[in-house]
Scaffold this active site. Structure first.
Site, PDB file in Angstrom:
ATOM      1  N   LYS A 133      10.675  15.815 -61.549  1.00 45.50           N
ATOM      2  CA  LYS A 133       9.311  15.256 -61.568  1.00 45.50           C
ATOM      3  C   LYS A 133       9.392  13.807 -61.122  1.00 45.50           C
ATOM      4  CE  LYS A 133       5.724  17.091 -63.184  1.00 45.50           C
ATOM      5  NZ  LYS A 133       5.165  18.238 -62.438  1.00 45.50           N
ATOM      6  N   THR A 172       9.492  21.247 -63.938  1.00 43.00           N
ATOM      7  CA  THR A 172       9.297  19.801 -63.793  1.00 43.00           C
ATOM      8  C   THR A 172       8.220  19.326 -64.775  1.00 43.00           C
ATOM      9  OG1 THR A 172       7.629  19.951 -62.050  1.00 43.00           O
ATOM     10  CG2 THR A 172       9.929  19.929 -61.364  1.00 43.00           C
ATOM     11  N   ASP A 173       7.317  20.214 -65.132  1.00 43.43           N
ATOM     12  CA  ASP A 173       6.299  19.847 -66.120  1.00 43.43           C
ATOM     13  C   ASP A 173       6.944  19.520 -67.469  1.00 43.43           C
ATOM     14  OD1 ASP A 173       3.338  19.709 -66.630  1.00 43.43           O
ATOM     15  OD2 ASP A 173       3.923  21.134 -68.194  1.00 43.43           O
ATOM     16  N   PHE A 191     -15.743   2.632 -75.320  1.00 43.82           N
ATOM     17  CA  PHE A 191     -16.718   3.182 -74.373  1.00 43.82           C
ATOM     18  C   PHE A 191     -17.386   4.379 -75.024  1.00 43.82           C
ATOM     19  CE2 PHE A 191     -18.009   5.586 -70.472  1.00 43.82           C
ATOM     20  CZ  PHE A 191     -18.898   4.642 -69.997  1.00 43.82           C
ATOM     21  N   ARG A 193      -9.465   2.006 -76.595  1.00 44.86           N
ATOM     22  CA  ARG A 193      -8.794   2.520 -75.404  1.00 44.86           C
ATOM     23  C   ARG A 193      -8.066   1.379 -74.711  1.00 44.86           C
ATOM     24  NH1 ARG A 193     -13.541   3.142 -70.671  1.00 44.86           N
ATOM     25  NH2 ARG A 193     -14.229   0.977 -70.824  1.00 44.86           N
ATOM     26  N   GLN A 209     -18.277  -2.781 -67.163  1.00 39.63           N
ATOM     27  CA  GLN A 209     -19.421  -3.507 -66.597  1.00 39.63           C
ATOM     28  C   GLN A 209     -19.699  -4.772 -67.412  1.00 39.63           C
ATOM     29  OE1 GLN A 209     -19.123  -0.194 -66.971  1.00 39.63           O
ATOM     30  NE2 GLN A 209     -20.434   0.952 -65.582  1.00 39.63           N
ATOM     31  N   ASN A 261     -11.418   0.783 -62.466  1.00 36.43           N
ATOM     32  CA  ASN A 261     -11.040   1.133 -63.835  1.00 36.43           C
ATOM     33  C   ASN A 261      -9.787   2.001 -63.763  1.00 36.43           C
ATOM     34  OD1 ASN A 261     -10.967   1.642 -66.540  1.00 36.43           O
ATOM     35  ND2 ASN A 261     -12.986   2.587 -66.680  1.00 36.43           N
ATOM     36  N   HIS A 290      -7.527   4.140 -65.162  1.00 38.22           N
ATOM     37  CA  HIS A 290      -7.573   4.941 -66.394  1.00 38.22           C
ATOM     38  C   HIS A 290      -6.183   5.159 -66.992  1.00 38.22           C
ATOM     39  CE1 HIS A 290     -11.725   5.640 -65.509  1.00 38.22           C
ATOM     40  NE2 HIS A 290     -11.449   6.219 -64.359  1.00 38.22           N
TER      41      HIS A 290
END
Ligand code: URC
Length: 297
Positions: free
Chosen positions: A12, A65-66, A163, A180, A224, A250, A252
């Protein structure tokens, strides 16, 4: 003439993991804790008894690979990431020791360095940013404008961002959150009221400083809102400037679900996705800013 399988390996590539270490003796208020972050990209390549999978598609020797990616996340939680050398050794030894079909592991790790901004949970990525200037002149006595700025300034708050309360339609799956990671790569340009600024270096340094401090010190309910605070702070503090335009992707950071491996994830291990990303753009200006739309083009 026979055709045979030559050297091969698989794994991976570029698992982006951000490990947040929260202060053990924090005061319980997340904004007050001192955090440490490790931001790494891990590429695992394994080799061993892989003839069957190549020649006949028999996967009996193949660790997916996961699973390798999951191991990276689980080890980040379990062992932390002290140094990338330690973390690489832990992972490489694990794959070889745990899997009889794997006889060699190659683990390459890149670490992205972050410096503290201010407080306990705000970081700015070292290096990488570009300072910009855009000048227009109609010649001596004519109209002139200067727009200064920067791009690729990566910043991250490991807490102090929420958020929720957003629109929900039939396609909304995003869960509301009150804690977050907020990360963005700032592109900012700011317009000078005139060419009388003189000390362009000091102006730049301070505008950048105020952008960073506003990002760090805003308890964010949305990117924002953070954008407006960043622009406002620069204009409040720098009278030579009259307009700020910001583009904030953004970046994430998704909490990794470690439950299948019997671990909780108290906002410690994140998957840093590179795309798609949110994109928040906005202009903040003083209400007496002289009109100069062509200054930006
Ligand atoms: O700060 C945010 N603003 C948004 O508009 C938005 N949309 C989204 O999915 N996440 C976020 N975060």
């Amino acid at each position: 003439m026979a055709i045979v399988l030559g050297p091969n390996r698989y794994g991976k590539a570029e698992t982006r993991v951000v490990r947040v270490t929260r202060n053990a003796d924090g005061n319980g208020e997340r904004d007050g804790e001192v955090h440490r972050i490790k931001d790494v990209s891990v590429t695992v390549l394994l080799s061993g008894a892989m003839e069957d999978v190549h020649l006949s598609g028999d996967n009996a020797a193949v660790l997916p690979t996961d699973s390798q990616k999951n191991t990276v996340f689980a080890f980040a939680k379990k062992h932390g990431i002290a140094t990338i050398e330690d973390f690489g050794l832990l992972l490489a030894r694990h794959f070889v020791d745990a899997q009889p079909t794997i006889t060699h592991a190659r683990v390459e790790i890149h670490e992205y360095a972050w410096d503290r901004v201010t407080g306990g949970h705000s970081f700015v990525r070292s290096g990488g940013e570009v300072r910009t200037a855009l000048v227009h002149s109609d010649g001596d006595g004519g109209a002139e404008s200067v727009v200064s700025g920067l791009r690729d300034l990566a910043v991250l708050n490991s807490t102090g961002s929420e958020f929720h309360g957003f629109v929900r339609d039939e396609y909304t799956t995003l869960p509301p959150t009150d804690d977050r990671v907020l990360a963005t790569t700032v592109t900012a340009r700011w317009r000078h009221r005139s060419t009388a600024t003189r000390d362009w270096d000091a102006s730049y340094r301070e505008a950048r400083n105020h952008l960073l401090r506003a990002f760090a010190e805003t308890h964010s309910l949305s990117l924002q809102q953070t954008l407006f605070q960043m622009g406002r702070r620069v204009l409040d503090e720098r009278p030579e400037l009259c307009e700020v335009r910001l583009a904030l992707p953004n970046r994430h950071h998704f909490l990794v679900d470690l439950e299948p491996f019997g671990m909780d994830n108290d906002n410690e291990v994140y998957f840093a996705a590179d795309r798609p990303y949110g994109l928040v753009e906005g202009t903040v200006l003083t209400d007496d800013a002289p009109d100069a739309p062509s200054a930006w083009t």
